[in-house]
Design an enzyme around this catalytic site. Structure first.
Site, PDB file in Angstrom:
ATOM      1  N   TRP A   1       0.910  -1.293  -0.074  1.00 27.79           N
ATOM      2  CA  TRP A   1      -0.027   0.075  -0.069  1.00 27.79           C
ATOM      3  C   TRP A   1       0.870   1.301   0.063  1.00 27.79           C
ATOM      4  CZ3 TRP A   1      -1.921   3.381   4.189  1.00 27.79           C
ATOM      5  CH2 TRP A   1      -2.995   4.433   4.086  1.00 27.79           C
TER       6      TRP A   1
ATOM      7  N   ASP B   1       0.998  -8.694  -0.523  1.00 28.57           N
ATOM      8  CA  ASP B   1      -0.310  -8.270  -0.616  1.00 28.57           C
ATOM      9  C   ASP B   1      -0.619  -6.809  -1.295  1.00 28.57           C
ATOM     10  OD1 ASP B   1      -2.825  -8.111   1.201  1.00 28.57           O
ATOM     11  OD2 ASP B   1      -2.168  -6.237   1.126  1.00 28.57           O
TER      12      ASP B   1
ATOM     13  N   TYR C   1      -5.037   0.097  -4.866  1.00 30.29           N
ATOM     14  CA  TYR C   1      -3.576   0.680  -4.713  1.00 30.29           C
ATOM     15  C   TYR C   1      -3.045   0.921  -6.144  1.00 30.29           C
ATOM     16  CZ  TYR C   1      -3.852  -2.054  -0.254  1.00 30.29           C
ATOM     17  OH  TYR C   1      -4.066  -2.629   0.895  1.00 30.29           O
TER      18      TYR C   1
ATOM     19  N   LYS D   1      -7.129  -7.583  -3.559  1.00 30.85           N
ATOM     20  CA  LYS D   1      -8.700  -7.263  -3.028  1.00 30.85           C
ATOM     21  C   LYS D   1      -9.641  -6.480  -4.154  1.00 30.85           C
ATOM     22  CE  LYS D   1      -6.095  -6.271   1.357  1.00 30.85           C
ATOM     23  NZ  LYS D   1      -4.927  -5.534   0.326  1.00 30.85           N
TER      24      LYS D   1
ATOM     25  N   HIS E   1     -12.545  -5.955  -0.336  1.00 30.05           N
ATOM     26  CA  HIS E   1     -11.733  -4.985   0.628  1.00 30.05           C
ATOM     27  C   HIS E   1     -12.540  -3.919   1.657  1.00 30.05           C
ATOM     28  CE1 HIS E   1      -7.931  -2.064  -0.287  1.00 30.05           C
ATOM     29  NE2 HIS E   1      -8.259  -2.335   1.030  1.00 30.05           N
TER      30      HIS E   1
ATOM     31  N   SER F   1       7.058  -1.549   3.538  1.00 30.70           N
ATOM     32  CA  SER F   1       8.453  -0.675   3.561  1.00 30.70           C
ATOM     33  C   SER F   1       8.583  -0.438   2.133  1.00 30.70           C
ATOM     34  CB  SER F   1       9.452  -1.397   4.583  1.00 30.70           C
ATOM     35  OG  SER F   1      10.578  -0.083   4.388  1.00 30.70           O
TER      36      SER F   1
ATOM     37  N   ILE G   1      13.042  -3.437   4.497  1.00 30.49           N
ATOM     38  CA  ILE G   1      12.281  -4.637   3.964  1.00 30.49           C
ATOM     39  C   ILE G   1      13.172  -5.682   4.759  1.00 30.49           C
ATOM     40  CG2 ILE G   1      12.097  -5.988   1.993  1.00 30.49           C
ATOM     41  CD1 ILE G   1      11.483  -3.325   0.403  1.00 30.49           C
TER      42      ILE G   1
ATOM     43  N   ASN H   1      12.702  -6.244   8.496  1.00 29.53           N
ATOM     44  CA  ASN H   1      11.190  -6.683   8.909  1.00 29.53           C
ATOM     45  C   ASN H   1      10.762  -7.849   8.761  1.00 29.53           C
ATOM     46  OD1 ASN H   1      10.758  -4.082   9.735  1.00 29.53           O
ATOM     47  ND2 ASN H   1       9.443  -3.595   7.810  1.00 29.53           N
TER      48      ASN H   1
HETATM   49  P1  A2P Z   1       9.263   3.142   5.128  1.00 34.06           P
HETATM   50  O1  A2P Z   1       8.616   2.631   3.798  1.00 34.06           O
HETATM   51  O2  A2P Z   1       9.965   4.440   4.766  1.00 34.06           O
HETATM   52  O3  A2P Z   1      10.213   1.891   5.532  1.00 34.06           O
HETATM   53  P2  A2P Z   1       2.802  -0.392   8.316  1.00 34.06           P
HETATM   54  O4  A2P Z   1       3.285  -1.502   7.831  1.00 34.06           O
HETATM   55  O5  A2P Z   1       2.275  -0.521   9.762  1.00 34.06           O
HETATM   56  O6  A2P Z   1       1.750   0.247   7.367  1.00 34.06           O
HETATM   57  O7  A2P Z   1       3.963   0.692   8.493  1.00 34.06           O
HETATM   58  C1  A2P Z   1       4.553   1.327   7.372  1.00 34.06           C
HETATM   59  C2  A2P Z   1       5.253   2.514   7.861  1.00 34.06           C
HETATM   60  O8  A2P Z   1       6.207   2.201   8.715  1.00 34.06           O
HETATM   61  C3  A2P Z   1       5.898   3.263   6.489  1.00 34.06           C
HETATM   62  O9  A2P Z   1       5.709   4.723   6.736  1.00 34.06           O
HETATM   63  C4  A2P Z   1       7.224   2.555   6.771  1.00 34.06           C
HETATM   64  O10 A2P Z   1       8.256   3.462   5.966  1.00 34.06           O
HETATM   65  C5  A2P Z   1       7.359   2.322   8.095  1.00 34.06           C
HETATM   66  N1  A2P Z   1       8.357   1.270   8.368  1.00 34.06           N
HETATM   67  C6  A2P Z   1       8.559  -0.022   8.056  1.00 34.06           C
HETATM   68  N2  A2P Z   1       9.338  -0.504   8.613  1.00 34.06           N
HETATM   69  C7  A2P Z   1       9.846   0.059   9.483  1.00 34.06           C
HETATM   70  C8  A2P Z   1      10.955  -0.227  10.419  1.00 34.06           C
HETATM   71  N3  A2P Z   1      11.725  -1.404  10.476  1.00 34.06           N
HETATM   72  N4  A2P Z   1      11.686   0.804  10.988  1.00 34.06           N
HETATM   73  C9  A2P Z   1      10.980   2.039  10.792  1.00 34.06           C
HETATM   74  N5  A2P Z   1      10.027   2.409  10.232  1.00 34.06           N
HETATM   75  C10 A2P Z   1       9.311   1.322   9.280  1.00 34.06           C
END
Ligand code: A2P
Length: 283
Positions: free
Chosen positions: A22, A46, A51, A76, A109, A231, A237, A240
């Site tokens: 997304w 996903d 999107y 979705k 969705h 991310s 990426i 996580n």
């Molecule tokens: P970015 O795309 O710059 O990494 P969610 O998955 O809850 O929707 O959250 C997505 C948000 O969290 C995005 O703004 C993403 O920014 C940020 N994000 C994703 N992984 C991390 C991480 N490991 N540390 C900090 N921020 C993160």
């Protein structure tokens, strides 16, 4: 390591951690993020018609070295395609954009407009083998119950907003008791609620030599909740996905449980949400 899977109520194995796309709007960047995610080990992608990035996701999947059958692909149905015939048409459009010949999971969705017509079509798509599982997104227990009571095929998954500040234990218990997997969207609080900077999460992260994001994703996993962190940053990426070689103690799980504020970003029963989402159309 292989992503741990949840067994859905139809026996299909679904990865417990996936990659959400997304808001990854730039097509080249989205494609590259999908390639990076698959290289990092993710096996679930996903996306959603709304999107606007299904084609980019499809190119990423095609470019990746991971065989199609090892990837769990979910998309979705958007609101303007609600209803029996339009759901069947929208499915074909999504599949074509993704460049695939079957889907792993197709979700309604939003819980508005002709949900019954859409679910009838979903049942047909499932019966015809065009998607390995069907499910819902943003359906609260009352709407889920209505489908369970009136249809033959139960949803396998319900994707809902869920994170440490919005834990929804009652919804999780309801879905568990009905053998419907809960998959969290916004599992990291969408970077919006400052959750990743929470001192209490940071304290736990320090103890395990992990980032707060890894602690939160591990918490979802140990709670039996599937999640799809988004991310668009190559390092994050990878970060996580790397949550498999440690485990949170019961007392740290309890500390995170205590962070619940019971409030999310979107209330799908609020009239302004219904208006806002009904106003969004496919480009
Ligand atoms: P970015 O795309 O710059 O990494 P969610 O998955 O809850 O929707 O959250 C997505 C948000 O969290 C995005 O703004 C993403 O920014 C940020 N994000 C994703 N992984 C991390 C991480 N490991 N540390 C900090 N921020 C993160």
């Amino acid at each position: 390591m292989e992503t741990p899977t949840a067994t859905l109520n139809n026996g299909v194995q679904m990865p417990m951690l996936g990659f959400g796309v997304w808001k990854i709007d730039d097509p080249q960047w989205c494609e590259q993020c999908v390639v990076d995610a698959l290289a990092a080990g993710y096996r679930l992608i996903d996306t959603a018609a709304i999107y606007g990035n299904e084609e980019a996701v499809g190119r990423g999947i095609a470019r990746s070295e991971v065989p199609r059958e090892e990837i769990f692909v979910a998309t979705k149905l958007w609101l303007q395609d609600a209803g029996y015939d339009s759901t069947l048409r929208a499915f074909d459009v999504s599949l074509k954009k993704l460049g695939l010949d079957y889907l792993d999971l197709y979700l309604i969705h939003q819980p508005y407009r002709d949900v019954w017509g859409s679910w009838s079509a979903m049942q047909k798509l499932y019966a015809d083998g065009r998607t390995r599982a069907i499910g819902l997104s943003n359906f609260y227990p009352d709407r889920v119950e209505d489908l369970l009571l009136n249809f033959e095929v139960p949803p396998a998954v319900d994707q809902l907003e869920l994170h440490p500040y919005f834990q929804r234990p009652d919804v999780l218990a309801y879905l568990n008791s009905n053998k419907i997997a809960l998959q969290a969207w916004g599992p990291l609080g969408q970077g919006r609620v400052g959750m990743l900077k929470d001192d209490r999460l940071a304290g736990i992260a320090l103890k395990y030599h992990r980032t707060t994001a890894q602690i939160v994703l591990r918490w979802h996993y140990q709670r039996g909740v599937l999640s799809i962190p988004k991310s668009s940053n190559p390092q994050r990426i990878i970060q996580n996905y790397n949550i498999w070689d440690f485990s949170l103690s019961d007392s740290d799980m309890a500390k995170i449980a205590a962070l619940d504020r019971g409030e999310g970003k979107t209330d799908h029963r609020a009239p302004e949400t219904v208006r806002r989402l009904n106003g969004m159309t496919l480009g």
